[in-house]
Design a protein around this motif. Structure first.
Motif, short mmCIF file in Angstrom:
data_model
loop_
_atom_site.label_atom_id
_atom_site.label_comp_id
_atom_site.label_asym_id
_atom_site.label_seq_id
_atom_site.Cartn_x
_atom_site.Cartn_y
_atom_site.Cartn_z
N TYR A 72 0.82 -1.32 -0.01
CA TYR A 72 -0.08 -0.11 -0.01
C TYR A 72 0.82 1.30 0.00
CZ TYR A 72 -3.94 2.91 1.79
OH TYR A 72 -4.73 4.07 1.85
N PHE A 73 1.97 1.39 0.83
CA PHE A 73 2.82 2.51 0.87
C PHE A 73 3.51 2.57 -0.32
CE2 PHE A 73 7.16 4.07 2.15
CZ PHE A 73 6.79 5.36 2.56
N GLU A 74 4.19 1.24 -0.78
CA GLU A 74 4.75 1.37 -2.20
C GLU A 74 3.75 2.12 -3.34
OE1 GLU A 74 6.39 -1.99 -5.34
OE2 GLU A 74 6.82 -2.10 -3.16
N ARG A 75 2.63 1.55 -3.38
CA ARG A 75 1.60 2.15 -4.57
C ARG A 75 1.58 3.79 -4.27
NH1 ARG A 75 -2.22 -3.07 -4.73
NH2 ARG A 75 -0.51 -4.41 -6.01
N LEU A 76 1.31 4.27 -2.97
CA LEU A 76 1.22 5.66 -2.96
C LEU A 76 2.41 6.20 -3.05
CD1 LEU A 76 -0.39 5.19 1.09
CD2 LEU A 76 -1.51 6.01 -1.12
N VAL A 77 3.72 5.79 -2.89
CA VAL A 77 4.90 6.57 -3.12
C VAL A 77 4.72 6.75 -4.70
CG1 VAL A 77 7.29 6.65 -3.16
CG2 VAL A 77 5.97 6.06 -1.05
N GLY A 78 4.44 5.41 -5.31
CA GLY A 78 4.54 5.58 -6.92
C GLY A 78 3.49 6.45 -7.43
N PHE A 79 2.33 6.51 -6.75
CA PHE A 79 1.37 7.47 -7.29
C PHE A 79 1.85 8.99 -7.40
CE2 PHE A 79 -2.58 9.96 -7.00
CZ PHE A 79 -3.28 9.55 -7.94
N TRP A 80 2.36 9.17 -6.13
CA TRP A 80 3.01 10.56 -5.82
C TRP A 80 4.16 10.85 -7.00
CZ3 TRP A 80 7.92 11.27 -2.71
CH2 TRP A 80 8.19 12.67 -2.58
N LEU A 81 4.95 10.00 -7.06
CA LEU A 81 5.99 10.28 -8.06
C LEU A 81 5.40 10.41 -9.65
CD1 LEU A 81 8.77 7.92 -6.59
CD2 LEU A 81 8.91 10.20 -6.67
N GLU A 82 4.53 9.43 -9.88
CA GLU A 82 4.02 9.70 -11.34
C GLU A 82 3.25 11.10 -11.53
OE1 GLU A 82 1.24 6.25 -11.05
OE2 GLU A 82 2.91 4.99 -11.77
N HIS A 83 2.82 11.62 -10.43
CA HIS A 83 2.14 12.99 -10.58
C HIS A 83 3.28 14.38 -10.15
CE1 HIS A 83 -1.10 9.94 -10.88
NE2 HIS A 83 -1.94 10.92 -11.43
N HIS A 84 4.30 14.01 -9.84
CA HIS A 84 5.32 14.96 -9.19
C HIS A 84 5.44 16.03 -10.41
CE1 HIS A 84 8.74 16.64 -7.43
NE2 HIS A 84 8.47 15.92 -6.32
N SER A 85 5.38 17.15 -9.81
CA SER A 85 5.73 18.29 -10.94
C SER A 85 7.05 18.58 -11.46
CB SER A 85 5.24 19.68 -10.39
OG SER A 85 6.27 19.83 -9.09
N THR A 86 8.04 17.78 -10.76
CA THR A 86 9.40 17.89 -11.25
C THR A 86 10.22 16.55 -11.45
OG1 THR A 86 10.29 18.53 -9.17
CG2 THR A 86 9.88 20.43 -10.55
N TYR A 87 9.96 15.72 -10.57
CA TYR A 87 10.38 14.49 -10.92
C TYR A 87 9.63 13.59 -11.85
CZ TYR A 87 13.20 15.14 -6.06
OH TYR A 87 13.95 15.78 -5.59
N SER A 88 10.47 12.58 -12.26
CA SER A 88 9.88 11.79 -13.42
C SER A 88 10.12 10.31 -12.96
CB SER A 88 10.44 11.88 -14.38
OG SER A 88 10.00 10.86 -15.51
N LEU A 89 9.20 9.24 -12.71
CA LEU A 89 9.45 8.07 -12.37
C LEU A 89 9.94 7.08 -13.47
CD1 LEU A 89 9.11 5.79 -10.23
CD2 LEU A 89 6.95 5.39 -10.73
N ALA A 90 11.44 6.93 -13.67
CA ALA A 90 11.74 6.21 -14.71
C ALA A 90 11.40 4.88 -14.87
CB ALA A 90 13.31 6.34 -14.55
N CYS A 91 11.62 4.20 -13.62
CA CYS A 91 11.13 2.64 -13.55
C CYS A 91 10.88 2.25 -12.12
CB CYS A 91 12.08 1.59 -14.23
SG CYS A 91 13.98 2.17 -13.74
N HIS A 92 10.00 1.18 -11.97
CA HIS A 92 9.77 0.89 -10.67
C HIS A 92 9.81 -0.90 -10.72
CE1 HIS A 92 5.84 -0.51 -8.35
NE2 HIS A 92 6.89 -0.28 -7.50
N GLU A 93 10.36 -1.26 -9.66
CA GLU A 93 10.16 -2.79 -9.40
C GLU A 93 11.12 -3.54 -10.38
OE1 GLU A 93 9.73 -5.89 -6.81
OE2 GLU A 93 9.25 -3.96 -6.42
N VAL A 94 12.44 -3.10 -10.66
CA VAL A 94 13.11 -3.54 -11.76
C VAL A 94 13.94 -4.77 -11.11
CG1 VAL A 94 15.09 -3.37 -13.15
CG2 VAL A 94 13.65 -1.38 -12.70
N GLN A 95 13.60 -5.95 -11.74
CA GLN A 95 14.19 -7.24 -11.25
C GLN A 95 15.55 -7.41 -11.90
OE1 GLN A 95 12.61 -9.59 -9.13
NE2 GLN A 95 10.79 -8.17 -8.96
N ILE A 96 16.45 -7.70 -10.74
CA ILE A 96 17.88 -7.94 -11.28
C ILE A 96 18.12 -9.52 -10.91
CG2 ILE A 96 20.22 -7.16 -10.73
CD1 ILE A 96 18.35 -5.03 -11.58
#
Length: 299
Positions: A72-96
């Motif tokens: 739940y917390f992860e999705r909230l942070v992701g939602f914020w970053l997707e709508h951030h005015s200056t930041y851009s969410l480049a990628c999320h949960e990148v499996q290595i």
């Protein structure tokens, strides 16, 4: 921090504006308290719009596993970053992966300015002090399956360095990211001391984080009598983040909570908010865990 009508918007505001549990001297590369305060201030208008129409936020949260607090917390942070005015969410949960073995995953890669990418690892945790010690190992999860020292050290020694692994660099390059310029740990949550005790503070804890209390069920009357005008509201997962506005009908008086606990003794720790009367309804002002009498670990 303002309290909104919609409790998911409250959780989002908390995810944005609450400080890290630990200070930088703990060894975790963290944002300053001011970073989160400024981020919340910049989001005030957007949060008010979401409070009037939370449907975009609810859609983003309505996915499998939504009862899990960490997800739940992860999705909230992701939602914020997707709508951030200056930041851009480049990628999320990148499996290595290294051949057939999974090394881990990068939580978020955030472009904080053009061409400047940061790797963020995030977690939300709630720890109860099991013994009178400032050591991280004294603070354990409600279900006794997690400890602050183990989580912090894993973030410091494994999760954040993972983006420097050759396999991670290869994977990021495929996504158009040629280098990671910074790493940040977002370890948010709340700590809970034993009610009535004057035990040691947690080592390197951020003093701006509010402190809750935990109490055994048989002692519950002590905390109820200390707050005679309060009502009490049970926080059901994943609704552990942020404060709440609650109708009287949704909550219990102190006497009702005592009766509820006598009728149904706890089989595991439960989180409750103490509510005070406000112009908008009953607003949460503190947090407690009620635990079974045998909860505290031995040793």
């Amino acid at each position: 921090m303002p309290i909104y009508k919609n409790h998911q918007v409250n959780a989002l505001a908390w995810a944005i504006g609450s400080p890290n549990l630990l200070l930088k001297d703990a060894g975790l590369p963290v944002h300053t308290n001011g970073f989160f305060t400024d981020a919340l201030t910049a989001s005030t208008g957007w949060l008010a719009e979401l409070d009037d129409d939370p449907s975009p936020l609810l859609a983003a949260l309505d996915k499998p596993g939504q009862w899990r607090v960490g997800l739940y917390f992860e999705r909230l942070v992701g939602f914020w970053l997707e709508h951030h005015s200056t930041y851009s969410l480049a990628c999320h949960e990148v499996q290595i992966r290294n051949q057939e073995r999974t090394l881990g995953a990068l939580d978020f890669v955030v472009e904080t300015r053009p061409g400047y990418y940061e790797h963020w690892e995030i977690a939300v945790k709630f720890y109860l002090q099991a013994r009178d010690s400032s050591e991280w190992s004294a603070w354990i999860g409600p279900n006794r399956r997690d400890r602050l020292d183990l989580k912090a050290l894993r973030m410091i020694s494994h999760q954040l360095p993972l983006s420097d692994h050759p396999r991670a660099k290869e994977q990021l390059l495929k996504l158009g990211i040629d280098s990671i310029s910074g790493r940040r740990g977002l370890l948010k949550g709340m700590l809970f001391k034993h009610y009535g005790s004057n035990s040691a503070d947690c080592e390197s804890v951020n003093k701006d984080c509010p402190m809750g209390r935990w109490i055994e069920a048989h002692r519950l009357e002590e905390i109820i009598s200390h707050y005679p005008d309060h009502r009490w509201f049970k926080r059901i997962k994943p609704d552990w983040l942020g404060e709440r506005l609650v109708n009287a009908e949704e909550s219990l008086s102190g006497d009702e909570l005592l009766e509820h606990t006598r009728r149904t003794p706890p089989v595991g720790p439960s989180m409750w908010s103490g509510l005070h009367s406000s112009v908008d309804g009953w607003a949460s002002s503190q947090r407690i865990f009620i635990v079974q009498d045998s909860w505290r670990p031995r040793g």
